[in-house]
Design an enzyme around this catalytic site. Structure first.
Site, short mmCIF file in Angstrom:
data_model
loop_
_atom_site.label_atom_id
_atom_site.label_comp_id
_atom_site.label_asym_id
_atom_site.label_seq_id
_atom_site.Cartn_x
_atom_site.Cartn_y
_atom_site.Cartn_z
N LYS A 255 2.74 -14.84 -3.90
CA LYS A 255 2.30 -13.95 -4.99
C LYS A 255 0.77 -13.79 -4.91
O LYS A 255 0.24 -12.70 -5.09
CB LYS A 255 2.73 -14.52 -6.34
CG LYS A 255 2.61 -13.54 -7.50
CD LYS A 255 1.22 -13.44 -8.10
CE LYS A 255 1.16 -12.46 -9.27
NZ LYS A 255 -0.18 -12.36 -9.85
N ASP A 271 2.96 3.09 -0.42
CA ASP A 271 4.13 2.65 -1.18
C ASP A 271 4.11 1.12 -1.25
O ASP A 271 4.54 0.45 -0.31
CB ASP A 271 5.37 3.18 -0.42
CG ASP A 271 6.67 2.79 -1.08
OD1 ASP A 271 6.68 1.87 -1.92
OD2 ASP A 271 7.70 3.41 -0.72
N HIS A 368 -9.99 -18.51 -13.51
CA HIS A 368 -9.12 -17.51 -14.12
C HIS A 368 -9.46 -17.30 -15.58
O HIS A 368 -9.55 -16.18 -16.05
CB HIS A 368 -7.67 -18.00 -14.06
CG HIS A 368 -6.90 -17.39 -12.96
ND1 HIS A 368 -5.67 -16.84 -13.13
CD2 HIS A 368 -7.20 -17.24 -11.66
CE1 HIS A 368 -5.23 -16.40 -11.98
NE2 HIS A 368 -6.14 -16.62 -11.07
P1 NDP Z 1 6.10 12.13 5.05
O1 NDP Z 1 7.49 12.49 4.76
O2 NDP Z 1 5.03 12.82 4.29
O3 NDP Z 1 5.90 12.31 6.64
C1 NDP Z 1 4.69 12.15 7.26
C2 NDP Z 1 3.94 13.48 7.28
O4 NDP Z 1 2.67 13.31 7.89
C3 NDP Z 1 4.70 14.52 8.09
O5 NDP Z 1 4.64 15.76 7.41
C4 NDP Z 1 3.90 14.59 9.38
O6 NDP Z 1 3.94 15.85 9.97
C5 NDP Z 1 2.50 14.32 8.88
N1 NDP Z 1 1.59 13.86 9.92
C6 NDP Z 1 0.42 14.47 10.23
N2 NDP Z 1 -0.23 13.81 11.18
C7 NDP Z 1 0.53 12.74 11.48
C8 NDP Z 1 0.34 11.64 12.40
N3 NDP Z 1 -0.73 11.56 13.17
N4 NDP Z 1 1.30 10.70 12.46
C9 NDP Z 1 2.39 10.76 11.66
N5 NDP Z 1 2.63 11.78 10.78
C10 NDP Z 1 1.69 12.75 10.67
O7 NDP Z 1 5.82 10.58 4.84
P2 NDP Z 1 6.51 9.34 5.48
O8 NDP Z 1 7.59 9.70 6.42
O9 NDP Z 1 5.41 8.48 5.98
O10 NDP Z 1 7.18 8.65 4.22
C11 NDP Z 1 6.39 8.02 3.24
C12 NDP Z 1 6.92 8.36 1.85
O11 NDP Z 1 8.31 8.04 1.76
C13 NDP Z 1 6.24 7.58 0.77
O12 NDP Z 1 5.92 8.46 -0.28
C14 NDP Z 1 7.31 6.61 0.31
O13 NDP Z 1 7.13 6.21 -1.02
C15 NDP Z 1 8.57 7.40 0.51
N6 NDP Z 1 9.84 6.71 0.65
C16 NDP Z 1 9.95 5.35 0.82
C17 NDP Z 1 11.18 4.75 0.98
C18 NDP Z 1 11.28 3.28 1.24
O14 NDP Z 1 12.38 2.73 1.24
N7 NDP Z 1 10.21 2.59 1.49
C19 NDP Z 1 12.41 5.53 0.95
C20 NDP Z 1 12.17 6.96 0.84
C21 NDP Z 1 10.95 7.50 0.69
P3 NDP Z 1 5.26 16.40 10.72
O15 NDP Z 1 6.15 16.89 9.65
O16 NDP Z 1 4.71 17.45 11.59
O17 NDP Z 1 5.86 15.22 11.47
#
Ligand code: NDP
Length: 415
Positions: A255, A271, A368
């Site tokens: 923690k 997240d 604390h």
């Molecule tokens: P996104 O869905 O926003 O995907 C990443 C975005 O970044 C895409 O649009 C991608 O473009 C763009 N991008 C631009 N440059 C880059 C690069 N250099 N490398 C990688 N991507 C790039 O976000 P994530 O897929 O990261 O998902 C994160 C979100 O999902 C958070 O908000 C989280 O809270 C949520 N989430 C979390 C869950 C969990 O269990 N932890 C479950 C479901 C959702 P392109 O489209 O062209 O690839």
């Protein structure tokens, strides 16, 4: 005529409706309006306002030879003070080392499969691994185009199930949505092949994104006015050992680490629930739950190590959507997800050092309580210009609680 559901209303109309339901007065309603930001209505359902948390900074966190300013968001008074304390001791001893590690997220496609079929099904899956990777990459071609994408397929046997784990290099994003899209595509493909697919979603146990950070702290930096550094080092090593053998202590040890990690992760727009889930799952991965950071003595002081799963993004999700988030990246000058993981893990180890050093010496309450007194003063109604006087009065008391804090405030006001 029935009322419109809340989600169909504007934020202003929602606030108005809720004010009637909960008897909020005009002042409270105005407060909610002042705290609201139009963009956030697009982010969450039934949006009415923003909830603010305090943000501070850790200065001079030395990681891989670079000094960072790290924004941290937390409501717990002692967290940033402790992180700064730990960071300073490590900086003066040489800093943190956090090598760049792989950043892969697992998309988990789970098949219902009887144990006596496992061998055959597993063989089919491994024989078709390349095809599964192609299906995954076709679902998110942009990820492959920028040098990432699905890299490897592993199959894990579970009682009654087979988990098809697709490892995806998610580059600069956290990767949850991207990997979910890929996992679902693989799931549909396997369904079409006649398999019974139970679920397709990422795993938050990010074993493909393990960040390790190490540091050495000199005895000089561990010493207190009354205790030699070597004695403090010895006690910290014992506390570390205890967190390896007792899950009750390990939960509190971790923690403390997450105090710093969450605060830095929130400020980075990532997240933090995902980071929390991953950290605790990893702490119990294949063994009883245990402390994530360990400390061992040597002649000159202490060697610390933390390994923690961290899939963090600098793009994607709601990162950099708000002005606040953009400012935070400008403050920290973090330009890659690898750099962010190295810094966040270092904050975790700094936080752990500060907590263990306090435990090994004066006890956790000494530092604390000084900080808690400020929140206590505010909670009993002290105004900004009264807080110092209330804290000073409380410091003189043997016993402090809400009642004594109220009395101290009343006395100050009378005088
Ligand atoms: P996104 O869905 O926003 O995907 C990443 C975005 O970044 C895409 O649009 C991608 O473009 C763009 N991008 C631009 N440059 C880059 C690069 N250099 N490398 C990688 N991507 C790039 O976000 P994530 O897929 O990261 O998902 C994160 C979100 O999902 C958070 O908000 C989280 O809270 C949520 N989430 C979390 C869950 C969990 O269990 N932890 C479950 C479901 C959702 P392109 O489209 O062209 O690839």
């Amino acid at each position: 005529m029935s009322e419109q559901p809340l989600y169909r209303l504007t934020p202003a109309a929602r606030r108005q409706r809720l004010a009637q339901t909960a008897n909020l007065n005009q002042e409270q309603l105005d407060f909610l309006k002042r705290q609201a930001s139009p963009m956030n209505n697009e982010l969450v359902e039934n949006y009415i306002s923003d909830y603010r948390l305090p943000m501070g900074v850790v200065t001079d966190l030395l990681v891989n030879g670079r000094t960072y300013l790290v924004p941290m968001v937390t409501e717990e008074p002692s967290v940033i003070a402790a992180a700064n304390n730990g960071a300073k001791r490590v900086r003066l001893s040489g800093g943190f080392t956090a090598p760049k590690q792989t950043h892969q997220v697992i998309g988990q496609v789970v098949l219902v499969d009887q144990p006596d079929h496992h061998e055959r099904t597993k063989q089919w899956l491994l024989d078709h691994a390349d095809q599964l990777l192609q299906v995954a990459n076709a679902a998110r071609p942009s990820m492959k185009a920028r040098g990432g994408g699905a890299r490897q397929v592993k199959v894990r046997e579970l009682p009654g199930y087979l988990s098809v784990d697709v490892y995806v290099d998610v580059q600069e994003a956290m990767g949850a949505n991207s990997v979910n899209t890929m996992a679902e595509a693989v799931g549909h493909f396997l369904s079409d092949q006649g398999f019974h697919v139970l679920t397709a979603i990422l795993s938050n146990l990010f074993v493909g994104s393990l960040q390790t950070v190490t540091c050495h702290v000199t005895n000089e930096q561990l010493a207190t006015k009354t205790m030699a550094g070597s004695q403090v080092a010895q006690r910290i090593a014992q506390l570390s050992e205890l967190a390896q053998v007792d899950e009750f202590r390990a939960a509190t040890h971790n923690k403390g680490i997450m105090n710093g990690i969450d605060a830095a992760v929130i400020a980075s727009g990532n997240d933090w629930r995902s980071v929390e889930a991953g950290a605790h799952a990893y702490a119990a991965d294949g063994h009883p739950y245990r402390g994530l950071a360990t400390w061992q003595t040597d002649k000159q002081g202490l060697r610390g190590q933390l390994t923690i799963p961290l899939s963090l993004g600098i793009v994607g999700g709601s990162i950099k959507l708000s002005q606040q988030s953009k400012i935070n990246y400008q403050l920290s000058q973090i330009h890659s997800s690898a750099e962010l993981a190295a810094v966040v893990a270092s904050i975790g180890l700094a936080q752990n050092l500060a907590a263990l050093r306090a435990l090994a010496t004066t006890g956790i309450q000494a530092g604390h309580m000084q900080l808690q007194y400020r929140s206590l003063a505010l909670s009993v109604g002290a105004k900004d210009d009264e807080v110092d006087a209330v804290v000073a009065a409380l410091q003189k008391l043997d016993h402090v609680d809400r009642q004594t804090a109220k009395q101290a405030l009343e006395k100050i006001r009378r005088e």
